[in-house]
Scaffold this motif. Structure first.
Motif, mmCIF file in Angstrom:
data_model
loop_
_atom_site.group_PDB
_atom_site.id
_atom_site.type_symbol
_atom_site.label_atom_id
_atom_site.label_comp_id
_atom_site.label_asym_id
_atom_site.label_seq_id
_atom_site.Cartn_x
_atom_site.Cartn_y
_atom_site.Cartn_z
ATOM 1 N N ARG A 87 16.994 -49.307 64.623
ATOM 2 C CA ARG A 87 18.070 -48.789 65.471
ATOM 3 C C ARG A 87 17.691 -48.912 66.943
ATOM 4 O O ARG A 87 16.510 -48.955 67.290
ATOM 5 C CB ARG A 87 18.340 -47.305 65.175
ATOM 6 N N ASN A 146 22.360 -42.941 69.315
ATOM 7 C CA ASN A 146 22.231 -44.239 68.656
ATOM 8 C C ASN A 146 23.423 -45.121 69.031
ATOM 9 O O ASN A 146 24.574 -44.719 68.897
ATOM 10 C CB ASN A 146 22.192 -44.040 67.139
ATOM 11 N N GLU A 164 22.760 -50.430 65.123
ATOM 12 C CA GLU A 164 21.885 -50.478 63.955
ATOM 13 C C GLU A 164 21.697 -51.933 63.553
ATOM 14 O O GLU A 164 22.668 -52.694 63.469
ATOM 15 C CB GLU A 164 22.484 -49.683 62.795
#
Length: 352
Positions: free
Chosen positions: A67, A162, A165
């Motif tokens: 990530r 985040n 990914e």
């Protein structure tokens, strides 16, 4: 003037973080982002300071990253009180400008912080975030608009948002045993992609693999947008690598049946290769050291001085003498354990 921001990369754990995984990311960023300032490497975490968001570049190219996101804070004295204190400093209304759902994911690396329970920390942080925002926001574990991600590693806790990914599942689907032509010496797609990244070059330039075998390196290079040329002394490998490339819809490639010791190109700009060694490989009566020495002796004048050469070699091979003889400098060497009787050195050479 753009503000300097800190981004995190959550690195895969199958290799030492300060080796190939972090250097792969650094190689990508050196090529695509001139505003990189600092790198800090922890166990499975790489921090990068930049004025530009690095996450898309890394996620689209890297093999050894899970990530990427932007760091909000990090703390060393980790407990619920210090965690609450740091979370209170965050302007969650600024973060939740047009988003109204979120989730929290916590990852504990290896045996660090044995007293920490990930699910408990996720619930606690989620509760705090809901309480600190003046907007009506809800936890959505299935499809959150914002994913907060925290990592416990070494003596620190890193917390951020985040952004990307890495699609590692797609890489696993290109494993050698899943290809139409299988050879037991086929290179793992993660390693093949990382080696291409270490070359620090942009597509659509041409990448050359003089010992292409079943085509592992060429497959990853082609999917990354490079023009590819491969060669192999075995007609079986020439046919097999061509079959594997066509199976992933790559049509524009050149695979030559050629002895790598004899020049078959006018110029070599980006050399990435995994020369044959081991019981399942054939080097036609030559030991690997002599094979490489012959290759460099006959091709050294064709190799571009401004490009890097990336080789996967058994750790028992002494490449330093060959490199020195033909005016190459070893820039990096990364250990890659395969099994009890084989450890590879992923070696980065630059012509001097």
């Amino acid at each position: 003037m753009k503000k300097l921001r800190t981004f995190f990369c959550y690195l895969s754990g199958e290799l030492p973080s300060k080796g190939l995984p972090s250097h792969e990311v650094i190689a990508i960023l050196k090529l695509f982002n001139e505003e990189i300032k600092n790198f800090y490497v922890y166990d499975q975490v790489l921090l990068v300071s930049s004025k530009k968001n690095i996450c898309k570049e890394v996620a689209e190219k890297a093999a050894y990253v899970h990530r990427c996101g932007e760091l909000i804070f990090s703390i060393s004295d980790v407990n619920l009180d210090t965690l609450r204190k740091e979370l209170r400093k965050i302007d969650f209304d600024e973060i939740f400008k047009n988003e109204y759902s979120f989730a929290v994911r916590i990852k504990k690396i290896k045996d660090y912080f044995p007293e920490i329970f990930e699910e408990k920390i996720e619930r606690e942080i989620g509760r705090i975030i809901e309480g600190f925002s003046s907007k009506i926001i809800k936890v959505n574990l299935e499809n959150p608009e914002i994913l907060f991600f925290g990592i416990f590693t070494e003596n620190k806790f890193f917390f951020g948002i985040n952004y990307m990914e890495v699609k590692r599942k797609e890489l696993r689907q290109r494993a050698p045993h899943r290809r139409p032509f299988f050879h037991p010496c086929g290179l793992d797609p993660f390693l093949a992609r990382a080696m291409v990244n270490l070359a620090e070059t942009k597509p659509p330039v041409t990448l050359y693999d003089p010992f292409c075998g079943s085509g592992s390196i060429l497959i990853e290079a082609a999917l990354m947008g490079f023009k590819i040329i491969g060669s192999d002394i075995s007609q079986k490998m020439v046919r097999g690598s061509s079959l594997n490339l066509k199976a992933i819809s790559v049509q524009d490639f050149s695979i030559l049946k050629a002895d790598a010791r004899k020049p078959c190109l006018n110029k070599i700009s980006n050399l990435v290769t995994d020369p044959p060694y081991g019981r399942a490989s054939s080097i036609y009566g030559k030991n690997l050291e002599n094979l490489l020495s012959d290759f460099f002796r006959n091709n050294v004048d064709l190799i571009d001085k401004n490009s890097l050469s990336i080789l996967a070699l058994p750790s028992t091979l002494k490449i330093s003498a060959i490199a020195s003889e033909y005016n190459f400098k070893i820039q990096h060497k990364f250990e890659y354990y395969v099994h009890r009787s084989l450890t590879r050195d992923i070696t980065v050479l630059k012509k001097t």
